[in-house]
Enzyme design. Structure first.
Site, PDB file in Angstrom:
ATOM      1  N   GLY A   1       6.636  -9.462  -5.484  1.00 35.56           N
ATOM      2  CA  GLY A   1       6.114  -8.652  -6.574  1.00 35.56           C
ATOM      3  C   GLY A   1       4.971  -9.370  -7.266  1.00 35.56           C
ATOM      4  O   GLY A   1       4.996 -10.593  -7.415  1.00 35.56           O
TER       5      GLY A   1
ATOM      6  N   SER B   1       6.586  -5.492  -7.665  1.00 35.27           N
ATOM      7  CA  SER B   1       7.009  -4.568  -6.615  1.00 35.27           C
ATOM      8  C   SER B   1       8.432  -4.735  -6.128  1.00 35.27           C
ATOM      9  O   SER B   1       8.874  -3.936  -5.294  1.00 35.27           O
ATOM     10  CB  SER B   1       6.066  -4.674  -5.422  1.00 35.27           C
ATOM     11  OG  SER B   1       4.890  -4.000  -5.745  1.00 35.27           O
TER      12      SER B   1
ATOM     13  N   ALA C   1     -10.223  -4.178  -9.266  1.00 35.23           N
ATOM     14  CA  ALA C   1     -11.305  -4.849  -8.535  1.00 35.23           C
ATOM     15  C   ALA C   1     -11.793  -6.044  -9.348  1.00 35.23           C
ATOM     16  O   ALA C   1     -12.129  -7.093  -8.802  1.00 35.23           O
ATOM     17  CB  ALA C   1     -12.437  -3.867  -8.255  1.00 35.23           C
ATOM     18  N   GLN C   2     -11.866  -5.881 -10.675  1.00 40.16           N
ATOM     19  CA  GLN C   2     -12.135  -6.999 -11.592  1.00 40.16           C
ATOM     20  C   GLN C   2     -10.812  -7.315 -12.273  1.00 40.16           C
ATOM     21  O   GLN C   2     -10.252  -6.462 -12.975  1.00 40.16           O
ATOM     22  CB  GLN C   2     -13.169  -6.592 -12.657  1.00 40.16           C
ATOM     23  CG  GLN C   2     -14.507  -6.132 -12.089  1.00 40.16           C
ATOM     24  CD  GLN C   2     -15.198  -7.256 -11.339  1.00 40.16           C
ATOM     25  OE1 GLN C   2     -15.185  -8.407 -11.762  1.00 40.16           O
ATOM     26  NE2 GLN C   2     -15.786  -6.916 -10.194  1.00 40.16           N
TER      27      GLN C   2
ATOM     28  N   ASN D   1       0.623   1.376  -3.616  1.00 40.36           N
ATOM     29  CA  ASN D   1       1.467   1.666  -4.781  1.00 40.36           C
ATOM     30  C   ASN D   1       1.667   3.168  -4.982  1.00 40.36           C
ATOM     31  O   ASN D   1       2.677   3.594  -5.542  1.00 40.36           O
ATOM     32  CB  ASN D   1       0.836   1.053  -6.032  1.00 40.36           C
ATOM     33  CG  ASN D   1       0.996  -0.457  -6.057  1.00 40.36           C
ATOM     34  OD1 ASN D   1       2.113  -0.970  -5.918  1.00 40.36           O
ATOM     35  ND2 ASN D   1      -0.101  -1.179  -6.194  1.00 40.36           N
TER      36      ASN D   1
ATOM     37  N   SER E   1      -0.599 -15.281 -11.775  1.00 37.96           N
ATOM     38  CA  SER E   1      -0.950 -14.393 -10.656  1.00 37.96           C
ATOM     39  C   SER E   1      -2.443 -14.507 -10.436  1.00 37.96           C
ATOM     40  O   SER E   1      -3.132 -15.238 -11.147  1.00 37.96           O
ATOM     41  CB  SER E   1      -0.555 -12.946 -10.967  1.00 37.96           C
ATOM     42  OG  SER E   1      -1.351 -12.459 -12.032  1.00 37.96           O
TER      43      SER E   1
END
Ligand code: REY
Length: 412
Positions: A341, A103, A162-163, A202, A367
């Site tokens: 980001g 981001s 979500a997954q 987003n 992440s």
């Protein structure tokens, strides 16, 4: 085998591959002089490089294959790295390595739009639908609402990821049109009436990309290149959507699975089509520092447009959001601005002081690991507060922020 433990173990031994490198280089002063006449130089505490190294070491201990930071401080450069760019080859991470900035892309998109405001081609307070007739279901949603995350447009990535691993694999090679992404959002009710509340989404920056393309008649890629990358000589920075590769030398990115103990997933190659103008730029620590310093120094927009970007509205006690720009107030009272980001495999922090003279970009090449995300916020404390950082526990609590990215996607 790819596993966080292997990376940690070897890095923990210290000397291997020179995995820890900390250096202070004397560099020529920035080409873009920062001081506006009559403005006092910023009295920031000196960066604390020992503390910075400890922060990176913690991120690696918490599961990041590698972590690094570069501080550009009015001509002096500090770099620190820990761990690996590539778990298979065990190449040490290097602060010149490129990575996906997630981001932080939103700052690039905002700059392009503010340049269009400067050229009288765009009005911040006009409805989005004036430029993109019929796109949004509510004529009251303005360009300013979109750039400040106050449009109420639902964030489609909440459902998409979500997954974490299966969600990622389902989109990693997909190519979306902007309209398809907006349509995903519009299947859901708006989260608030236009302007009523801040809600990070987003979708807003997909709309920003559509505005750029509609108003200029060119792709976001060519607008980023011609308005920002080339003028600032950001040679490590690119926008290659929908190409899945990162050019040049880069850090590989490793997504942490939702189930504890599972091996990290190499997420390096992907289209990032699910984000595009909301998150698909590739860059380096040096280039992001150059970019944010130039922005804060009004080298990219008029002073008036910069002031619009910096008109911050409070989000909570320590953070605020302007237009495509976040402000964070650190434990020593210093406020910095920039963006975080997240794309699969990469956590980025890129922030600069109010006058743009000191910038820091930090990366962890993992992440979906909230501990690492919050630990990496400590790079800002080390870079801007130095030894004036308040005691570590309190400081960590003060900067424990997750709202910069889609909040429902943060896993604890
Ligand atoms: C997308 C999911 C995060 C990341 C996002 N990124 O909205 C934008 C940003 C561009 O704000 C993913 N998390 C992860 C999950 C959680 O899949 N289930 O952490 O890699 O930077």
């Amino acid at each position: 085998m790819i596993s966080g433990t292997v990376g940690r173990g070897v890095v923990g031994s210290g000397a291997v591959l020179g995995a820890l490198a900390l250096s202070l280089l004397a560099m020529p002063a920035r080409a873009t002089p920062g001081q506006v006449s009559g403005e006092a130089p910023t009295a920031l505490p000196a960066p604390d490089t020992a503390q910075l190294r400890d922060v990176l070491r913690s991120a690696v201990a918490q599961g990041a294959p590698g972590a690094m930071a570069r501080i550009d401080d009015d001509g002096s450069v500090y770099t620190a790295t820990q761990g690996f760019a590539d778990q298979d080859t065990r190449r040490a991470l290097d602060t010149d390595d490129r990575f996906r900035v997630g981001s932080v892309t939103k700052v690039f998109s905002t700059v392009v739009l503010l340049q269009l405001v400067d050229a009288h081609q765009l009005d911040l307070d006009a409805p989005v639908n004036r430029y993109l007739p019929g796109l949004l279901p509510d004529d009251r949603i303005t360009v300013r609402h979109v750039l400040s995350h106050r449009s109420g447009l639902y964030d489609y990535t909440d459902d998409m990821f979500a997954q974490s691993v299966s969600g990622f694999e389902a989109v990693r090679n997909k190519v979306y049109s902007y309209r398809q992404l907006v349509d995903l959002s519009l299947k859901k009710a708006r989260t608030n009436t236009p302007g009523a509340a801040y809600a990070y989404s987003n979708t807003n920056f997909v709309v920003a990309g559509m505005l750029i393309e509609k108003i200029t008649g060119h792709s976001v890629r060519s607008e980023y290149e011609n308005r920002i990358f080339k003028p600032l000589k950001l040679n490590d920075t690119s926008y290659v959507h929908p190409d899945v590769r990162i050019q040049g030398r880069y850090a590989r990115g490793y997504l942490t699975p939702d189930t504890a103990g599972q091996a990290l997933v190499d997420a390096t190659e992907q289209t990032v089509s699910w984000a595009q103008s909301a998150g698909a730029v590739i860059s380096s620590t040096r280039d992001l520092n150059t970019f944010l310093s130039a922005l804060a120094d009004a080298k990219l927009t008029s002073a008036e447009s910069l002031a619009e970007m910096e008109r911050f509205t409070k989000v909570d006690s320590t953070t605020a959001y302007g237009l495509g720009l976040r402000r964070r107030t650190l434990s020593c009272g210093v406020s910095v601005q920039g963006h975080t980001g997240v794309v699969q495999g990469y956590y980025t922090y890129a922030f600069t002081s109010e006058d743009g003279r000191r910038s820091v970009t930090a990366l962890a090449n993992t992440s979906n690991n909230t501990k690492v995300l919050n630990t990496m916020a400590g790079t800002l404390e080390s870079a801007f507060c130095g030894k004036q950082r308040t005691d570590r526990k309190r400081a960590a609590a003060a900067v424990e922020r997750t709202e910069d990215i889609a909040p429902s996607l943060i896993r604890h």
